[in-house]
Scaffold this motif. Sequence first.
Motif, PDB file in Angstrom:
ATOM      1  N   ILE A 148      30.657  59.749  44.028  1.00 44.22           N
ATOM      2  CA  ILE A 148      30.668  58.842  44.743  1.00 44.22           C
ATOM      3  C   ILE A 148      31.009  58.027  45.975  1.00 44.22           C
ATOM      4  O   ILE A 148      30.404  57.221  46.540  1.00 44.22           O
ATOM      5  CB  ILE A 148      31.711  57.735  43.447  1.00 44.22           C
ATOM      6  CG1 ILE A 148      31.809  58.057  42.368  1.00 44.22           C
ATOM      7  CG2 ILE A 148      32.039  56.625  44.362  1.00 44.22           C
ATOM      8  CD1 ILE A 148      30.432  57.569  41.161  1.00 44.22           C
ATOM      9  N   LEU A 152      27.850  55.882  48.170  1.00 45.03           N
ATOM     10  CA  LEU A 152      28.265  54.756  49.164  1.00 45.03           C
ATOM     11  C   LEU A 152      27.541  55.106  50.592  1.00 45.03           C
ATOM     12  O   LEU A 152      27.837  54.531  51.226  1.00 45.03           O
ATOM     13  CB  LEU A 152      30.241  54.420  48.428  1.00 45.03           C
ATOM     14  CG  LEU A 152      29.957  54.600  47.598  1.00 45.03           C
ATOM     15  CD1 LEU A 152      31.951  54.621  47.915  1.00 45.03           C
ATOM     16  CD2 LEU A 152      29.661  52.446  47.077  1.00 45.03           C
ATOM     17  N   THR A 227      37.859  56.925  48.572  1.00 49.15           N
ATOM     18  CA  THR A 227      38.132  55.462  48.020  1.00 49.15           C
ATOM     19  C   THR A 227      37.399  55.166  49.539  1.00 49.15           C
ATOM     20  O   THR A 227      37.601  55.648  50.448  1.00 49.15           O
ATOM     21  CB  THR A 227      40.030  55.010  48.400  1.00 49.15           C
ATOM     22  OG1 THR A 227      40.654  55.179  47.259  1.00 49.15           O
ATOM     23  CG2 THR A 227      40.151  53.956  48.355  1.00 49.15           C
ATOM     24  N   ILE A 253      34.434  45.212  48.587  1.00 49.31           N
ATOM     25  CA  ILE A 253      34.251  45.378  47.300  1.00 49.31           C
ATOM     26  C   ILE A 253      35.801  47.122  47.228  1.00 49.31           C
ATOM     27  O   ILE A 253      35.474  47.734  48.526  1.00 49.31           O
ATOM     28  CB  ILE A 253      33.369  46.464  47.222  1.00 49.31           C
ATOM     29  CG1 ILE A 253      31.875  45.308  47.159  1.00 49.31           C
ATOM     30  CG2 ILE A 253      33.572  46.937  45.945  1.00 49.31           C
ATOM     31  CD1 ILE A 253      30.362  45.705  47.132  1.00 49.31           C
ATOM     32  N   HIS A 255      36.010  50.014  46.359  1.00 56.16           N
ATOM     33  CA  HIS A 255      35.633  51.838  45.461  1.00 56.16           C
ATOM     34  C   HIS A 255      36.472  52.529  45.196  1.00 56.16           C
ATOM     35  O   HIS A 255      37.112  53.344  46.963  1.00 56.16           O
ATOM     36  CB  HIS A 255      34.690  52.262  45.925  1.00 56.16           C
ATOM     37  CG  HIS A 255      33.796  51.253  46.270  1.00 56.16           C
ATOM     38  ND1 HIS A 255      31.775  51.214  45.106  1.00 56.16           N
ATOM     39  CD2 HIS A 255      33.458  50.578  47.292  1.00 56.16           C
ATOM     40  CE1 HIS A 255      31.477  49.653  45.787  1.00 56.16           C
ATOM     41  NE2 HIS A 255      32.161  49.756  47.357  1.00 56.16           N
ATOM     42  N   SER A 256      36.905  53.131  44.057  1.00 48.63           N
ATOM     43  CA  SER A 256      37.693  54.826  44.342  1.00 48.63           C
ATOM     44  C   SER A 256      37.115  55.727  42.716  1.00 48.63           C
ATOM     45  O   SER A 256      37.242  54.770  42.253  1.00 48.63           O
ATOM     46  CB  SER A 256      38.974  54.187  44.522  1.00 48.63           C
ATOM     47  OG  SER A 256      39.629  55.289  44.569  1.00 48.63           O
ATOM     48  N   TYR A 267      35.392  55.774  37.710  1.00 46.40           N
ATOM     49  CA  TYR A 267      35.195  55.320  39.406  1.00 46.40           C
ATOM     50  C   TYR A 267      35.233  53.456  39.061  1.00 46.40           C
ATOM     51  O   TYR A 267      34.909  52.033  38.818  1.00 46.40           O
ATOM     52  CB  TYR A 267      33.190  54.696  39.220  1.00 46.40           C
ATOM     53  CG  TYR A 267      32.652  53.908  40.058  1.00 46.40           C
ATOM     54  CD1 TYR A 267      33.771  53.692  41.287  1.00 46.40           C
ATOM     55  CD2 TYR A 267      31.730  54.401  40.390  1.00 46.40           C
ATOM     56  CE1 TYR A 267      32.575  53.377  42.031  1.00 46.40           C
ATOM     57  CE2 TYR A 267      30.911  53.713  41.763  1.00 46.40           C
ATOM     58  CZ  TYR A 267      31.550  52.417  42.909  1.00 46.40           C
ATOM     59  OH  TYR A 267      30.592  51.842  44.025  1.00 46.40           O
ATOM     60  N   TRP A 269      36.257  50.089  41.105  1.00 44.62           N
ATOM     61  CA  TRP A 269      35.922  48.730  41.464  1.00 44.62           C
ATOM     62  C   TRP A 269      35.844  47.490  41.940  1.00 44.62           C
ATOM     63  O   TRP A 269      36.210  46.807  40.356  1.00 44.62           O
ATOM     64  CB  TRP A 269      34.059  49.429  42.037  1.00 44.62           C
ATOM     65  CG  TRP A 269      33.219  48.934  40.228  1.00 44.62           C
ATOM     66  CD1 TRP A 269      33.188  49.814  39.631  1.00 44.62           C
ATOM     67  CD2 TRP A 269      33.069  47.576  40.394  1.00 44.62           C
ATOM     68  NE1 TRP A 269      32.468  48.695  39.232  1.00 44.62           N
ATOM     69  CE2 TRP A 269      32.143  47.554  39.460  1.00 44.62           C
ATOM     70  CE3 TRP A 269      33.024  46.073  41.447  1.00 44.62           C
ATOM     71  CZ2 TRP A 269      31.461  46.729  38.763  1.00 44.62           C
ATOM     72  CZ3 TRP A 269      32.046  45.377  40.595  1.00 44.62           C
ATOM     73  CH2 TRP A 269      31.089  45.218  40.019  1.00 44.62           C
ATOM     74  N   ILE A 294      26.083  49.225  41.146  1.00 42.64           N
ATOM     75  CA  ILE A 294      26.105  50.588  40.436  1.00 42.64           C
ATOM     76  C   ILE A 294      25.998  51.347  39.214  1.00 42.64           C
ATOM     77  O   ILE A 294      26.204  52.462  38.954  1.00 42.64           O
ATOM     78  CB  ILE A 294      28.564  49.935  40.062  1.00 42.64           C
ATOM     79  CG1 ILE A 294      28.958  49.916  41.981  1.00 42.64           C
ATOM     80  CG2 ILE A 294      28.588  51.302  39.309  1.00 42.64           C
ATOM     81  CD1 ILE A 294      29.650  49.046  41.672  1.00 42.64           C
TER      82      ILE A 294
END
Length: 348
Positions: A148, A152, A227, A253, A255-256, A267, A269, A294
């Motif tokens: 992930i 990103l 993250t 955003i 994200h983690s 995921y 978010w 996503i």
Amino acid sequence: MILENAWYVAAWSHEVTTHPLARRLFNLPVVLYRSLAGQACALIDSCAHRGAPLSLGTVVADGIRCNYHGVVFGGDGICTRIPNQDLIPDKARVTSFPLVEKDDIVWLWHGDPAKADPTLIVDYPYHRDPAWPARFSMAPVAGNFMLIADNLLDATHLAYVHGSTVGGSDPNVHMVAESSLKPAKNGLRFERLMRGAPPPPAYSACVPDLPKQIDRWQEFDFVVPSTVLQYSGGVPAGSDRAIAPAPRFDMRIFHSATPATDTSCYYFWSLQNGHAIDDPRATDVIFEQIEQAIAEDKVFIEAQQLRVDELGEERLFDNAADAARMMARRAIRKYAKMSSASASLEPA
């Protein structure tokens, strides 16, 4: 590799209620629930009596009751009650996990409980900031959790994977972006600026009167283990973004990714709208655009995992666009080495 001695997102705060939630984390069955007093708790999802899932149980005054034989366990995992029996044996306990609830996120510690330092948890006040109205989501992904952040931090995929959403159709816009990459405590800072670029479809869908040329920015803060905090936007080309009035586009955003297994993850978010904060529909529109993006990423990440499982990683090479991803992997390795050697970890 699943990094130990680290905080991971177990759930959004609104997901944890007095109705038990079963979730597989770190190859383990975990039950998340909120006590009647409002405390978020996490236990191994298996009763210490006959092994039944506690997620099939009921939250009661003194803990969570296994609905197979009525045994109750407190939030610390220690048995508090056995029906028709006063003596509680020492073996009547289940593993509990350190939890911290912060910024509408339930963080769970994976590793040695003695090293569970809450100061290592990322600050994200935007979830409760009325100037940044938020929406929350989670996507199960059949891929290793580190893929992930890899995705990103490689912005050159945007025009190929997200041409109709957040990327725009011209790959050159992303290839020639001005960029800055710097290490940070337990992570990195990655900034990109695209001057005089056409607004991508997602931006125009949210702010229809954006001009044909804007200055776009993307800022990413990666924090070990998984993250990424993103701030992206655009203002009319040549404008000072700090003071440029509307029309402009701003979004954040969170994200983690949290491992479910070695090859699957959750995921988490959330999207924060910063350009039309008094218009709920504006938040819905950008949320829908990011949700689509996503979903596009998910297709590639899951297909990537299948090929890596089949053919291995040894045949893969790195290119110039991988600089931020490679720095993130180095930060993970450094953290792993430091956390295994010392009980004192450096705050993010």
